[in-house]
Design a protein around this motif. Structure first.
Motif, PDB file in Angstrom:
ATOM      1  N   ARG A  54       0.842  -1.200   0.000  1.00 47.27           N
ATOM      2  CA  ARG A  54       0.000   0.000   0.000  1.00 47.27           C
ATOM      3  C   ARG A  54       0.878   1.251   0.000  1.00 47.27           C
ATOM      4  NH1 ARG A  54      -3.441  -1.483   3.373  1.00 47.27           N
ATOM      5  NH2 ARG A  54      -5.061  -1.935   1.835  1.00 47.27           N
ATOM      6  N   LEU A  55       1.921   1.247   0.809  1.00 45.57           N
ATOM      7  CA  LEU A  55       2.837   2.403   0.826  1.00 45.57           C
ATOM      8  C   LEU A  55       3.447   2.613  -0.554  1.00 45.57           C
ATOM      9  CD1 LEU A  55       4.549   1.886   4.304  1.00 45.57           C
ATOM     10  CD2 LEU A  55       3.091   3.818   3.629  1.00 45.57           C
ATOM     11  N   GLN A  56       3.747   1.498  -1.220  1.00 47.39           N
ATOM     12  CA  GLN A  56       4.310   1.576  -2.565  1.00 47.39           C
ATOM     13  C   GLN A  56       3.315   2.203  -3.554  1.00 47.39           C
ATOM     14  OE1 GLN A  56       7.485   0.835  -3.161  1.00 47.39           O
ATOM     15  NE2 GLN A  56       7.086   1.673  -5.211  1.00 47.39           N
ATOM     16  N   ARG A  57       2.053   1.809  -3.444  1.00 43.06           N
ATOM     17  CA  ARG A  57       1.033   2.383  -4.337  1.00 43.06           C
ATOM     18  C   ARG A  57       0.922   3.894  -4.148  1.00 43.06           C
ATOM     19  NH1 ARG A  57      -1.938  -2.239  -2.723  1.00 43.06           N
ATOM     20  NH2 ARG A  57      -3.485  -1.160  -1.424  1.00 43.06           N
ATOM     21  N   PHE A  58       1.097   4.339  -2.904  1.00 52.28           N
ATOM     22  CA  PHE A  58       0.947   5.756  -2.599  1.00 52.28           C
ATOM     23  C   PHE A  58       2.238   6.558  -2.820  1.00 52.28           C
ATOM     24  CE2 PHE A  58      -3.077   4.830  -0.511  1.00 52.28           C
ATOM     25  CZ  PHE A  58      -3.792   6.007  -0.727  1.00 52.28           C
ATOM     26  N   ALA A  59       3.345   5.875  -3.107  1.00 46.16           N
ATOM     27  CA  ALA A  59       4.621   6.583  -3.179  1.00 46.16           C
ATOM     28  C   ALA A  59       4.586   7.786  -4.147  1.00 46.16           C
ATOM     29  CB  ALA A  59       5.747   5.611  -3.523  1.00 46.16           C
ATOM     30  N   PRO A  60       4.014   7.626  -5.339  1.00 50.69           N
ATOM     31  CA  PRO A  60       3.993   8.781  -6.250  1.00 50.69           C
ATOM     32  C   PRO A  60       3.190   9.957  -5.676  1.00 50.69           C
ATOM     33  CG  PRO A  60       3.349   6.760  -7.406  1.00 50.69           C
ATOM     34  CD  PRO A  60       3.431   6.415  -5.959  1.00 50.69           C
ATOM     35  N   VAL A  61       2.130   9.643  -4.937  1.00 51.94           N
ATOM     36  CA  VAL A  61       1.304  10.692  -4.334  1.00 51.94           C
ATOM     37  C   VAL A  61       2.124  11.454  -3.287  1.00 51.94           C
ATOM     38  CG1 VAL A  61      -0.784  11.150  -2.988  1.00 51.94           C
ATOM     39  CG2 VAL A  61      -0.778   9.320  -4.707  1.00 51.94           C
ATOM     40  N   LEU A  62       2.833  10.685  -2.444  1.00 55.64           N
ATOM     41  CA  LEU A  62       3.636  11.333  -1.396  1.00 55.64           C
ATOM     42  C   LEU A  62       4.744  12.182  -2.011  1.00 55.64           C
ATOM     43  CD1 LEU A  62       3.847   8.366   1.161  1.00 55.64           C
ATOM     44  CD2 LEU A  62       2.535  10.491   1.411  1.00 55.64           C
ATOM     45  N   ALA A  63       5.347  11.667  -3.081  1.00 58.35           N
ATOM     46  CA  ALA A  63       6.426  12.422  -3.730  1.00 58.35           C
ATOM     47  C   ALA A  63       5.895  13.729  -4.308  1.00 58.35           C
ATOM     48  CB  ALA A  63       7.072  11.579  -4.820  1.00 58.35           C
ATOM     49  N   GLU A  64       4.653  13.704  -4.749  1.00 63.47           N
ATOM     50  CA  GLU A  64       4.036  14.906  -5.307  1.00 63.47           C
ATOM     51  C   GLU A  64       3.695  15.908  -4.199  1.00 63.47           C
ATOM     52  OE1 GLU A  64       4.048  15.142  -8.543  1.00 63.47           O
ATOM     53  OE2 GLU A  64       3.171  17.162  -8.437  1.00 63.47           O
ATOM     54  N   LEU A  65       3.213  15.399  -3.077  1.00 60.20           N
ATOM     55  CA  LEU A  65       2.777  16.283  -1.982  1.00 60.20           C
ATOM     56  C   LEU A  65       3.953  16.862  -1.192  1.00 60.20           C
ATOM     57  CD1 LEU A  65      -0.221  14.229  -0.508  1.00 60.20           C
ATOM     58  CD2 LEU A  65      -0.343  16.360  -1.828  1.00 60.20           C
ATOM     59  N   PHE A  66       5.029  16.083  -1.077  1.00 63.62           N
ATOM     60  CA  PHE A  66       6.149  16.519  -0.235  1.00 63.62           C
ATOM     61  C   PHE A  66       7.439  16.514  -1.063  1.00 63.62           C
ATOM     62  CE2 PHE A  66       3.000  14.507   2.522  1.00 63.62           C
ATOM     63  CZ  PHE A  66       2.749  15.545   3.413  1.00 63.62           C
ATOM     64  N   PRO A  67       7.886  17.695  -1.462  1.00 69.69           N
ATOM     65  CA  PRO A  67       9.051  17.789  -2.366  1.00 69.69           C
ATOM     66  C   PRO A  67      10.276  17.058  -1.829  1.00 69.69           C
ATOM     67  CG  PRO A  67       8.061  19.964  -2.003  1.00 69.69           C
ATOM     68  CD  PRO A  67       7.319  19.012  -1.127  1.00 69.69           C
ATOM     69  N   GLN A  68      10.426  17.000  -0.490  1.00 71.30           N
ATOM     70  CA  GLN A  68      11.627  16.332   0.043  1.00 71.30           C
ATOM     71  C   GLN A  68      11.609  14.834  -0.239  1.00 71.30           C
ATOM     72  OE1 GLN A  68       9.051  17.544   1.901  1.00 71.30           O
ATOM     73  NE2 GLN A  68       9.177  16.941   4.061  1.00 71.30           N
ATOM     74  N   LEU A  69      10.449  14.305  -0.660  1.00 69.54           N
ATOM     75  CA  LEU A  69      10.370  12.866  -0.957  1.00 69.54           C
ATOM     76  C   LEU A  69      10.630  12.551  -2.431  1.00 69.54           C
ATOM     77  CD1 LEU A  69       7.249  11.823   1.161  1.00 69.54           C
ATOM     78  CD2 LEU A  69       9.665  11.449   1.685  1.00 69.54           C
ATOM     79  N   ARG A  70      10.821  13.596  -3.238  1.00 68.39           N
ATOM     80  CA  ARG A  70      11.017  13.321  -4.676  1.00 68.39           C
ATOM     81  C   ARG A  70      12.287  12.539  -4.953  1.00 68.39           C
ATOM     82  NH1 ARG A  70       8.309  18.888  -6.467  1.00 68.39           N
ATOM     83  NH2 ARG A  70       6.356  18.251  -5.500  1.00 68.39           N
ATOM     84  N   PRO A  71      13.418  12.938  -4.346  1.00 68.07           N
ATOM     85  CA  PRO A  71      14.657  12.173  -4.652  1.00 68.07           C
ATOM     86  C   PRO A  71      14.566  10.709  -4.225  1.00 68.07           C
ATOM     87  CG  PRO A  71      15.139  14.183  -3.381  1.00 68.07           C
ATOM     88  CD  PRO A  71      13.652  14.061  -3.452  1.00 68.07           C
ATOM     89  N   VAL A  72      13.694  10.396  -3.255  1.00 66.24           N
ATOM     90  CA  VAL A  72      13.578   9.002  -2.800  1.00 66.24           C
ATOM     91  C   VAL A  72      12.295   8.358  -3.335  1.00 66.24           C
ATOM     92  CG1 VAL A  72      15.047   9.192  -0.768  1.00 66.24           C
ATOM     93  CG2 VAL A  72      12.641   9.842  -0.582  1.00 66.24           C
ATOM     94  N   ARG A  73      11.723   8.982  -4.343  1.00 64.24           N
ATOM     95  CA  ARG A  73      10.517   8.481  -5.014  1.00 64.24           C
ATOM     96  C   ARG A  73       9.387   8.102  -4.053  1.00 64.24           C
ATOM     97  NH1 ARG A  73      14.083   5.042  -9.011  1.00 64.24           N
ATOM     98  NH2 ARG A  73      14.811   4.605  -6.964  1.00 64.24           N
TER      99      ARG A  73
END
Ligand SMILES: *Cc1c(COP(=O)(O)O)cnc(C)c1O
Length: 459
Positions: A54-73
């Motif tokens: 489930r966390l994997q499915r949401f990963a793109p959403v989190l990366a979009e919402l929180f810029p600091q998560l973009r480098p870690v996808r």
């Protein structure tokens, strides 16, 4: 209160020490071989795996919402830091390493250093929420968002989850409120993610919660309700208010399976990190994990996840403040969470605000009673001293996040040594790995942290 009047003290004499607020290590008499614990468990490895998916499915959403998560996808994870790495940067040939300093601080005469390799798990730096609560809290908000969206035809399982960021979905989520009771950090993890997805958020804060945690939440548009009561009462009030309103979803830290499973994913992540570091874990290469514990969800979930992967080769110890040892007394009185710390005459007063919980979660007790190796307690004085040692090494950790640092010292004491003998691993300790789980701190405002360090350096 005269602790001799405590009836269970005669059953477990060490509880008397707990009632006097003395630091103790209690080895869990209920620990069972792992294969004997899986029968009849309501949760299993499949549930941990599903949470990770489930966390994997949401990963793109989190990366979009929180810029600091973009480098870690979009993957919310922390580093595993070998002690060696910190020593070589800071020590430059000085003879006393971190381990030695932590042991001295913990009051252990460090002539005999524990053997093995040592790591910090840096959850104090977990992105977005700055504490271990990012694992469970964020996961539960995602569960609710997914459930709502699926039920209301806004999402199908095979869809790209970025759909959830559409204005129409956000407007739909805005009708709902996510509420939680918290000593601070759980509120931050739930509040920030709930708001980012478009939900309303309400955090019921116990009296222990720090001012800066409330301010941070209010800046993000979270409604903070301050209670004069302790954590259990704040949770109870939040739960009652939420029950009256069908549009309020309450994250219940005393009984949430979702929180628990969010935390458990740490097991999978840690295993991958240990493999990368070339660390072997098996019967003759034991893994010791020292986990700060409040209501029990975070350390319990992590323990559950690790046990699924490593079974009897992993030994998980819970660390609590001497004035808030709710899991310790629940496990050792034999009375579960029917006993609160107040019944022993303890006060709940501790600098470890995130661990200031008087009564353990019954869900966690049910799930981990046979998995935990033991519990130990730490004084505020020890926590401040650990804080100063780590600050010297460039790690910014709040008092609650440091309780695990007393763990290696406890293994050297009689009760610790007896545990190693009982497990048949005393002779493999040179092949052991120890993980001191640091659980919170990177969001602490600088001036607040400076005052912690000053406090630590006062005699
Ligand atoms: C909440 C918290 C813990 C412990 O988690 P529980 O689920 O309450 O046991 C540990 N460290 C920090 C910094 C926390 O905020």
């Amino acid at each position: 209160m005269n602790s001799m009047s405590v009836p269970y003290a005669s059953r477990y004499p060490l509880l008397e020490k707990v009632a006097q607020g003395q630091p103790v290590l209690l080895v869990n008499q209920e620990l069972r071989p792992f294969h004997k614990t899986t029968y009849n468990q309501p949760l299993n490895f499949g549930d941990v795996q599903e949470a990770a998916n489930r966390l994997q499915r949401f990963a793109p959403v989190l990366a979009e919402l929180f810029p600091q998560l973009r480098p870690v996808r979009g993957c919310i994870e922390s580093e595993l830091i070998p002690f060696d790495l910190l020593e070589s940067k800071v020590e430059k040939g000085r003879s006393f390493g971190i381990l030695h300093k932590l042991l001295k601080t913990g009051g252990v005469s460090a002539d005999a250093l524990p053997q093995g390799k040592f790591f910090f798990k840096a959850d104090h730096q977990l992105p977005v929420a700055g504490s271990v609560k990012a694992r469970g809290g964020i996961y539960e908000v995602l569960c609710f968002a997914e459930e709502l969206a699926l039920q209301n035809g806004l999402l199908a399982l095979q869809d790209n989850y970025l759909k959830l960021l559409a204005p129409k979905v956000k407007a739909f989520f805005a009708k709902y409120t996510i509420a939680v009771g918290s000593t601070g950090n759980l509120g931050i993890s739930i509040g920030l993610v709930a708001k980012a997805l478009g939900f309303q958020a309400v955090v019921h804060m116990s009296r222990e919660a720090k001012g800066w945690k409330k301010r941070l939440l209010r800046q993000h548009g979270v409604l903070v309700i301050e209670h004069e009561s302790d954590y259990s009462a704040a949770v109870c009030q939040g739960r009652m208010q939420a029950a009256k309103d069908p549009l309020v979803y309450f994250v219940d830290d005393e009984s949430s399976v979702r929180l628990f499973l969010g935390y458990s994913v740490a097991g999978l992540r840690l295993k991958a990190q240990l493999e990368t570091q070339g660390i072997v874990v098996d019967d003759c290469h034991p893994l010791f994990v020292y986990l700060p514990c409040g209501v029990g969800g975070a350390p319990g979930g992590i323990t559950f996840g690790l046990k699924q992967l490593y079974g009897d080769a992993v030994h998980c110890f819970f660390a609590e403040p001497t004035q808030a040892p709710c899991l310790t007394i629940a496990l050792f009185s034999g009375l579960g969470n029917k006993l609160s710390i107040y019944d022993l005459g303890l006060t709940l007063q501790t600098c470890a605000d995130g661990l200031a919980v008087g009564r353990a979660s019954s869900l966690v007790l049910d799930l981990v009673t046979h998995l935990v190796a033991g519990c130990f307690t730490v004084t505020d004085h020890q926590l401040y001293s650990f804080l100063a040692v780590l600050a010297d090494h460039g790690l910014k950790v709040e008092p609650s996040g440091l309780a695990g640092c007393a763990g290696p010292g406890w293994l050297l004491c009689d009760a610790g040594q007896e545990y190693l003998i009982s497990q048949g691993i005393k002779d493999c300790m040179d092949q052991a790995t120890h993980i001191l789980w640091l659980t919170g701190g990177s969001l602490v405002p600088e001036h607040e942290f400076v005052s912690f360090v000053e406090r630590a350096k006062r005699p």
